[in-house]
Write an enzyme that holds these catalytic residues in place. Structure first.
Site, PDB file in Angstrom:
ATOM      1  N   ASN A   1      23.893 -14.283  24.508  1.00 57.47           N
ATOM      2  CA  ASN A   1      23.824 -12.901  24.042  1.00 57.47           C
ATOM      3  C   ASN A   1      23.564 -12.033  25.269  1.00 57.47           C
ATOM      4  O   ASN A   1      22.440 -11.943  25.744  1.00 57.47           O
ATOM      5  CB  ASN A   1      22.675 -12.785  23.022  1.00 57.47           C
ATOM      6  CG  ASN A   1      22.445 -11.359  22.553  1.00 57.47           C
ATOM      7  OD1 ASN A   1      23.229 -10.466  22.859  1.00 57.47           O
ATOM      8  ND2 ASN A   1      21.358 -11.159  21.815  1.00 57.47           N
TER       9      ASN A   1
ATOM     10  N   LYS B   1      23.590  -8.949  25.570  1.00 53.34           N
ATOM     11  CA  LYS B   1      22.923  -7.677  25.237  1.00 53.34           C
ATOM     12  C   LYS B   1      23.603  -6.517  25.989  1.00 53.34           C
ATOM     13  O   LYS B   1      24.815  -6.562  26.185  1.00 53.34           O
ATOM     14  CB  LYS B   1      21.420  -7.781  25.517  1.00 53.34           C
ATOM     15  CG  LYS B   1      20.805  -9.009  24.812  1.00 53.34           C
ATOM     16  CD  LYS B   1      19.313  -9.015  24.797  1.00 53.34           C
ATOM     17  CE  LYS B   1      18.814 -10.251  24.058  1.00 53.34           C
ATOM     18  NZ  LYS B   1      17.370 -10.300  23.918  1.00 53.34           N
TER      19      LYS B   1
ATOM     20  N   HIS C   1      20.284  -9.042  14.661  1.00 54.96           N
ATOM     21  CA  HIS C   1      19.371  -9.370  15.769  1.00 54.96           C
ATOM     22  C   HIS C   1      18.129  -8.491  15.655  1.00 54.96           C
ATOM     23  O   HIS C   1      18.217  -7.340  15.230  1.00 54.96           O
ATOM     24  CB  HIS C   1      20.080  -9.149  17.110  1.00 54.96           C
ATOM     25  CG  HIS C   1      19.291  -9.678  18.266  1.00 54.96           C
ATOM     26  ND1 HIS C   1      18.230  -8.991  18.795  1.00 54.96           N
ATOM     27  CD2 HIS C   1      19.391 -10.830  18.963  1.00 54.96           C
ATOM     28  CE1 HIS C   1      17.707  -9.718  19.780  1.00 54.96           C
ATOM     29  NE2 HIS C   1      18.393 -10.829  19.909  1.00 54.96           N
TER      30      HIS C   1
ATOM     31  N   GLU D   1      16.544  -6.903  17.747  1.00 50.70           N
ATOM     32  CA  GLU D   1      16.638  -5.628  18.476  1.00 50.70           C
ATOM     33  C   GLU D   1      17.429  -4.596  17.677  1.00 50.70           C
ATOM     34  O   GLU D   1      17.141  -3.399  17.745  1.00 50.70           O
ATOM     35  CB  GLU D   1      17.245  -5.875  19.870  1.00 50.70           C
ATOM     36  CG  GLU D   1      16.229  -6.564  20.779  1.00 50.70           C
ATOM     37  CD  GLU D   1      16.822  -7.443  21.871  1.00 50.70           C
ATOM     38  OE1 GLU D   1      18.037  -7.353  22.142  1.00 50.70           O
ATOM     39  OE2 GLU D   1      16.052  -8.235  22.447  1.00 50.70           O
TER      40      GLU D   1
ATOM     41  N   GLU E   1      14.850 -16.647  15.627  1.00 56.46           N
ATOM     42  CA  GLU E   1      14.339 -16.060  16.857  1.00 56.46           C
ATOM     43  C   GLU E   1      13.009 -15.365  16.576  1.00 56.46           C
ATOM     44  O   GLU E   1      12.995 -14.222  16.088  1.00 56.46           O
ATOM     45  CB  GLU E   1      15.328 -15.033  17.411  1.00 56.46           C
ATOM     46  CG  GLU E   1      16.679 -15.607  17.759  1.00 56.46           C
ATOM     47  CD  GLU E   1      17.415 -14.746  18.781  1.00 56.46           C
ATOM     48  OE1 GLU E   1      17.780 -15.268  19.824  1.00 56.46           O
ATOM     49  OE2 GLU E   1      17.574 -13.547  18.530  1.00 56.46           O
TER      50      GLU E   1
ATOM     51  N   GLY F   1      12.604 -12.455  25.187  1.00 54.85           N
ATOM     52  CA  GLY F   1      12.475 -11.742  26.458  1.00 54.85           C
ATOM     53  C   GLY F   1      11.049 -11.684  26.991  1.00 54.85           C
ATOM     54  O   GLY F   1      10.752 -10.919  27.902  1.00 54.85           O
TER      55      GLY F   1
ATOM     56  N   SER G   1      13.533 -16.787  24.774  1.00 50.95           N
ATOM     57  CA  SER G   1      13.112 -17.312  26.082  1.00 50.95           C
ATOM     58  C   SER G   1      13.544 -18.753  26.329  1.00 50.95           C
ATOM     59  O   SER G   1      12.824 -19.507  26.986  1.00 50.95           O
ATOM     60  CB  SER G   1      11.593 -17.152  26.261  1.00 50.95           C
ATOM     61  OG  SER G   1      11.240 -15.773  26.255  1.00 50.95           O
TER      62      SER G   1
HETATM   63  P1  PGA Z   1      15.936 -14.141  25.424  1.00 47.29           P
HETATM   64  O1  PGA Z   1      16.744 -13.437  24.225  1.00 47.29           O
HETATM   65  O2  PGA Z   1      16.586 -15.476  25.671  1.00 47.29           O
HETATM   66  O3  PGA Z   1      16.082 -13.206  26.589  1.00 47.29           O
HETATM   67  O4  PGA Z   1      14.519 -14.288  24.969  1.00 47.29           O
HETATM   68  C1  PGA Z   1      17.221 -14.179  23.138  1.00 47.29           C
HETATM   69  C2  PGA Z   1      17.879 -13.257  22.147  1.00 47.29           C
HETATM   70  O5  PGA Z   1      17.361 -12.161  21.918  1.00 47.29           O
HETATM   71  O6  PGA Z   1      18.938 -13.569  21.570  1.00 47.29           O
END
Ligand code: PGA
Length: 250
Positions: free
Chosen positions: A12, A14, A96, A98, A166, A172, A212
């Site tokens: 992803n 982003k 997601h 976010e 998640e 993150g 992460s």
């Molecule tokens: P991350 O993000 O690996 O940077 O924690 C995962 C995600 O949000 O899909």
């Protein structure tokens, strides 16, 4: 993980990248395709066409990071599922955390988007996950169940849907859930799926872990019973790290 479920390692990206670096990243990922798992990259919408072109003839699939629930119309700034298909996508990430946080996306909306994705022929990667407050309050499993119930439409199959667990507090942040916690939530999700969609769907549907995941913890996370791959944010922006995660698939 059972032999029937081929692991999916999904990047992803982003809101990162520009044309030249995204094409270079895509080419580097394609050059190192890992046997035994499927690879997917999900670039920002405007970077999908150059990334699709760069990956032509490779085994790496391309997905969107969101789509609208309508097929077309007056929805400024949005992208329809059919447009993603037209641009060369096979998958789309939906719900997601976010998007749920930044754009107020509800389970109901995620469900409508998932229906649109299915209608267009896309594989929907539907994300669920608890916040830290929910985990600390002992509400993780009820929260996950209500997201699964609300976000998945009735037409879910093992082929048209992937679920991504998640934990919001692990995205993150460098923090990952413990293997025991991940195993518990994945088993819980699969049990929910079995109750609603039946044994066959539950046995076949892939449930990814995200939050992460990186080369140093991927082998441990991907070996957990019921984990069928990963949804990777930060570490998907470096081909070497992404491929290292992919080669950690058991
Ligand atoms: P991350 O993000 O690996 O940077 O924690 C995962 C995600 O949000 O899909």
């Amino acid at each position: 993980m059972t032999m029937d479920r081929i692991p999916l390692i999904a990047g992803n990206w982003k809101m990162n990248g520009a044309v030249a670096e995204s094409v270079a990243l895509a080419r580097a990922v394609a050059a190192g395709v890992a046997p035994g798992c499927e690879l997917l990259v999900c670039p920002p919408a405007v970077l999908i066409p150059p990334v699709v072109a760069a990956l032509k003839g490779s085994a790496v699939a391309v997905g969107g990071q969101d789509c609208h629930f309508a097929e077309s119309g007056a929805h400024t700034g949005d992208i329809a599922a059919v447009m993603l298909v037209d641009a060369g996508c096979s998958h789309v990430i939906l719900g997601h955390s976010e998007r749920r946080a930044d754009h107020g996306e509800s389970d109901e909306l995620v469900r409508a988007k998932t229906e649109a994705a299915h209608a267009a022929g896309l594989i929907a990667i539907v994300c669920v996950g608890e916040t830290l407050a929910e985990r600390d309050g002992g509400e993780t499993l009820t929260r996950i169940s209500s997201q699964i119930e609300g976000s998945l439409p009735d037409a879910v199959t093992a082929e048209n849907t992937v679920i991504a667990y998640e934990p919001v507090w692990a995205i993150g942040t460098g923090r990952t859930a413990s293997p025991a916690d991940v195993e518990e939530v994945h088993a819980h999700i699969r049990a929910d799926v079995e109750r609603r969609f039946g044994k066959g769907v539950a046995a076949g549907v892939r449930i990814l872990y995200g939050g992460s995941m990186k080369p140093s913890n991927a082998a441990e996370l991907l070996a957990i019973d019921g984990v069928d791959g990963g949804l990777i944010g930060g570490a998907s922006l470096k081909a070497e790290d992404f491929l290292s995660i992919a080669t950690s698939c058991p």
